[in-house]
Design an enzyme around this catalytic site. Structure first.
Site, PDB file in Angstrom:
ATOM      1  CB  ALA A 138       2.748   7.526   0.231  1.00  0.00           C
ATOM      2  CE  LYS A 186      -1.307   2.872   2.780  1.00  0.00           C
ATOM      3  NZ  LYS A 186      -1.097   4.022   1.863  1.00  0.00           N
ATOM      4  CB  CYS A 202      14.266   8.999   7.670  1.00  0.00           C
ATOM      5  SG  CYS A 202      14.747   7.776   6.483  1.00  0.00           S
ATOM      6  N   GLY A 221       7.754   5.273   7.539  1.00  0.00           N
ATOM      7  CA  GLY A 221       6.987   6.507   7.636  1.00  0.00           C
ATOM      8  C   GLY A 221       7.184   7.132   9.006  1.00  0.00           C
ATOM      9  CB  SER A 222       5.221   9.654  10.789  1.00  0.00           C
ATOM     10  OG  SER A 222       3.959   9.029  10.769  1.00  0.00           O
ATOM     11  CG  LEU A 280       9.129   3.989  12.954  1.00  0.00           C
ATOM     12  CD1 LEU A 280       8.688   3.790  14.387  1.00  0.00           C
ATOM     13  CD2 LEU A 280       7.936   3.903  12.012  1.00  0.00           C
TER      14      LEU A 280
HETATM   15  P1  NAD Z   1       3.086   8.865   7.320  1.00  0.00           P
HETATM   16  O1  NAD Z   1       3.511   8.003   8.421  1.00  0.00           O
HETATM   17  O2  NAD Z   1       1.882   9.746   7.490  1.00  0.00           O
HETATM   18  O3  NAD Z   1       2.841   8.059   5.955  1.00  0.00           O
HETATM   19  C1  NAD Z   1       3.592   6.945   5.585  1.00  0.00           C
HETATM   20  C2  NAD Z   1       2.667   5.865   5.059  1.00  0.00           C
HETATM   21  O4  NAD Z   1       1.718   5.502   6.059  1.00  0.00           O
HETATM   22  C3  NAD Z   1       1.836   6.270   3.833  1.00  0.00           C
HETATM   23  O5  NAD Z   1       1.687   5.140   2.991  1.00  0.00           O
HETATM   24  C4  NAD Z   1       0.496   6.644   4.439  1.00  0.00           C
HETATM   25  O6  NAD Z   1      -0.567   6.535   3.508  1.00  0.00           O
HETATM   26  C5  NAD Z   1       0.371   5.610   5.530  1.00  0.00           C
HETATM   27  N1  NAD Z   1      -0.513   5.990   6.630  1.00  0.00           N
HETATM   28  C6  NAD Z   1      -0.724   7.228   7.137  1.00  0.00           C
HETATM   29  N2  NAD Z   1      -1.583   7.161   8.163  1.00  0.00           N
HETATM   30  C7  NAD Z   1      -1.935   5.870   8.303  1.00  0.00           C
HETATM   31  C8  NAD Z   1      -2.801   5.159   9.182  1.00  0.00           C
HETATM   32  N3  NAD Z   1      -3.475   5.782  10.156  1.00  0.00           N
HETATM   33  N4  NAD Z   1      -2.915   3.832   9.046  1.00  0.00           N
HETATM   34  C9  NAD Z   1      -2.229   3.177   8.076  1.00  0.00           C
HETATM   35  N5  NAD Z   1      -1.405   3.795   7.204  1.00  0.00           N
HETATM   36  C10 NAD Z   1      -1.253   5.119   7.320  1.00  0.00           C
HETATM   37  O7  NAD Z   1       4.376   9.653   7.027  1.00  0.00           O
HETATM   38  P2  NAD Z   1       4.529  11.135   6.606  1.00  0.00           P
HETATM   39  O8  NAD Z   1       4.311  11.996   7.800  1.00  0.00           O
HETATM   40  O9  NAD Z   1       3.757  11.361   5.390  1.00  0.00           O
HETATM   41  O10 NAD Z   1       6.131  11.029   6.259  1.00  0.00           O
HETATM   42  C11 NAD Z   1       7.144  11.632   6.948  1.00  0.00           C
HETATM   43  C12 NAD Z   1       7.724  10.754   8.026  1.00  0.00           C
HETATM   44  O11 NAD Z   1       8.132   9.482   7.546  1.00  0.00           O
HETATM   45  C13 NAD Z   1       8.968  11.379   8.598  1.00  0.00           C
HETATM   46  O12 NAD Z   1       8.861  11.402   9.990  1.00  0.00           O
HETATM   47  C14 NAD Z   1      10.115  10.485   8.177  1.00  0.00           C
HETATM   48  O13 NAD Z   1      11.210  10.396   9.016  1.00  0.00           O
HETATM   49  C15 NAD Z   1       9.459   9.179   8.041  1.00  0.00           C
HETATM   50  N6  NAD Z   1      10.242   8.385   7.085  1.00  0.00           N
HETATM   51  C16 NAD Z   1      11.113   7.472   7.570  1.00  0.00           C
HETATM   52  C17 NAD Z   1      11.892   6.728   6.717  1.00  0.00           C
HETATM   53  C18 NAD Z   1      12.847   5.675   7.225  1.00  0.00           C
HETATM   54  O14 NAD Z   1      13.396   4.941   6.429  1.00  0.00           O
HETATM   55  N7  NAD Z   1      13.082   5.551   8.504  1.00  0.00           N
HETATM   56  C19 NAD Z   1      11.779   6.916   5.358  1.00  0.00           C
HETATM   57  C20 NAD Z   1      10.869   7.854   4.884  1.00  0.00           C
HETATM   58  C21 NAD Z   1      10.092   8.590   5.769  1.00  0.00           C
END
Ligand code: NAD
Length: 492
Positions: free
Chosen positions: A189, A187, A296, A240-241, A263
């Site tokens: 983004a 799934k 990240c 992600g976050s 994260l």
């Molecule tokens: P996010 O966590 O909101 O989104 C990431 C993914 O999670 C997307 O596919 C999104 O659709 C999905 N998502 C969002 N809310 C969800 C939920 N409630 N349930 C299930 N899936 C959900 O991330 P963001 O805020 O858009 O991205 C930025 C963050 O991601 C930053 O903090 C960054 O550090 C982190 N990040 C980390 C890495 C790593 O490798 N450690 C890489 C890229 C981004």
């Protein structure tokens, strides 16, 4: 007027890359409802994609379940050959893939091209690692018995992936899962679905069987709910976050899945007064401004020893003044837009907060002609530990410089964070480098380098930056279970 990204997508060799259909059980599903994809630089709609729902996800899980036994039974070398073919197709279509990444994510085209190569590398790395999932033989502690440990695929894996590396964060997960013998449902983004769906097309062409790699775009909570509660999904990998990572970890507890999480970061970058200043400036430029700061691994807290602080700030400011901000498809661009408006707003809020608390904005540039998603490279000096930018990840092109006096002091300050993904140390003192390599609390540390990632390294964080590792030989084990087998009663 049609914008630069829409024009670029019209000239793709592979027009099917923008068809926006999801891949479910070997079928391309156009969907009754569609979601738009926008160019983050201009806000212009550039494509639309199928919005998958719960029924589509249920079909995908069924298909993965049907595909699992045949896929895990293939010889690892055969699975490896398919992964290599997939990587090779990515290279054949790298210009089209890079155009998709830049158009929907915003990063400069040169960085998008690099991402395609970086992403293909994971497929090749795991093609080989899958052939080396050796297991162990244990010298027995019991008479007349033979003890073995086997590595077996965990089952169906799910991936929830981010928008900052819309290609590589998928291949890093899918390469490992498929090499281990696990089907994967991705799934991606919602901001960057085109890259994911194009990868799915190439996977199919490479010979990945129906149900083994599936990509569904849609409402994140609706789709992930099904993945979380289904007992057939045995592994979940998320990038992600930290906030969403916690939710998915909690949701996975219902069915006790094997969870790996990449994260947020908040990397400290320590510069001691014995270093070559130019090398340190180059290191910061790379660690801060790659992916327009939306990385990240980005240097978030740049600690500079007081004796060289002012000279360093001047040199960094001069280097930053050379950065060109603009549309990622323009060849001169170094810094593109933030993919999401919320990221740009977070950068601006951190700048305001720092200035209110006494930080100085060293480089000021006018970004009025650019859209709301742009943040011009901004250098803040005299940042203190209480400011937001020193306490939380920025994820944009804002460089925060904090002076420090002693080694002991800076170690304490660098470690005073719940994040522990990456760190950087610049020093010419070998003993100090060795001490710091032991003491900095993070999963990945660059000593006198800002460039260390790639398929062979275990990518992952400590503390609230994540669980598990991706890439390297460790990445495969996120998708494998150990099975201990004891053969007893072997006496003749
Ligand atoms: P996010 O966590 O909101 O989104 C990431 C993914 O999670 C997307 O596919 C999104 O659709 C999905 N998502 C969002 N809310 C969800 C939920 N409630 N349930 C299930 N899936 C959900 O991330 P963001 O805020 O858009 O991205 C930025 C963050 O991601 C930053 O903090 C960054 O550090 C982190 N990040 C980390 C890495 C790593 O490798 N450690 C890489 C890229 C981004």
């Amino acid at each position: 007027m049609v914008g630069v990204a829409a024009t670029c997508l019209r000239t793709l060799r592979r027009r099917d890359f923008v068809a926006g259909a999801a891949l479910i059980d070997g079928r391309w599903v156009a969907g009754r409802q569609r979601d738009v994809v926008v160019d983050p630089a201009t806000g212009e709609t550039i494509a639309d994609v199928a919005r998958c729902g719960a029924n589509d996800m249920a079909l995908a899980i069924e298909a993965a379940d049907r595909a699992f036994q045949a896929w895990r039974s293939l010889l690892p070398a055969r699975r490896g050959a398919i992964l290599r073919a997939w990587a090779s197709l990515m290279r054949d279509h790298s210009e089209d893939l890079a155009s998709l990444v830049t158009s929907e994510q915003g990063k400069p085209l040169a960085e998008a091209r690099y991402e395609i190569e970086y992403g293909a590398g994971f497929l090749e790395w795991f093609a080989a690692e899958g052939e080396r999932a050796y297991g162990e033989t244990i010298p027995s502690h019991k008479a007349n018995s033979l003890l073995q440990v086997r590595m077996q695929p965990v089952g169906i894996a799910a991936a929830v992936t981010p928008w900052n590396f819309p290609v590589a964060m998928i291949t890093r997960k899918a390469g490992a899962a498929l090499a281990a013998g696990c089907p994967m449902i991705v799934k991606p983004a919602p901001e960057t679905p085109l890259s994911a769906l194009a990868l799915a097309r190439l996977a199919e062409e490479a010979g990945v069987p129906a149900g083994v790699f599936q990509a569904l775009v849609g409402e994140p909570i609706e789709l992930s709910k099904l993945l979380l509660r289904d007992t057939r999904i045995r592994a979940l990998s998320f990038t992600g976050s930290t906030q969403v990572g916690r939710l998915l970890l909690e949701g996975s507890a219902q069915t006790v899945k094997k969870v790996s999480l990449e994260l947020g970061g908040h990397a400290p970058f320590l510069i001691f007064d014995d270093v070559d200043l130019d090398k340190a400036v180059n290191g910061v430029m790379e660690a801060k401004f790659a992916t327009s700061g939306q990385d990240c691994l980005a240097a978030n807290r740049i600690y500079v020893q007081r004796g060289i602080h002012d000279t360093f700030v001047k040199a960094l400011s001069a280097a930053m003044a050379r950065l060109k901000v603009g549309h990622g498809l323009h060849s001169a661009t170094d810094i593109g837009p933030m993919t999401k408006l919320s990221v740009a707003e977070k950068c601006r809020a951190q700048i305001t907060n720092a200035v209110e608390r006494g930080a100085q904005v060293v480089s000021v540039r006018n970004d009025e002609r650019l859209g709301p998603n742009f943040v011009v490279p901004t250098l803040l000096s005299q940042v203190t530990d209480d400011m937001l930018i020193a306490r939380e990840e920025t994820f944009g092109p804002v460089a925060a410089v904090l002076p420090f006096d002693s080694e002991e002091e800076v170690i304490t300050r660098a470690n005073a964070s719940e994040m522990g993904l990456a760190g950087y140390v610049y020093t010419d003192n070998l003993r100090r480098a060795l001490r710091l390599s032991e003491k900095i609390e993070c999963g990945m540390l660059g000593i006198n380098t800002a460039s260390f990632t790639g398929p062979p390294i275990p990518f992952g964080g400590w503390k609230q930056s994540g669980l598990g590792r991706e890439g390297s030989r460790h990445g495969l084990s996120e998708y494998m279970e150990l099975k201990y087998v004891c053969f007893g009663d072997l006496a003749a």
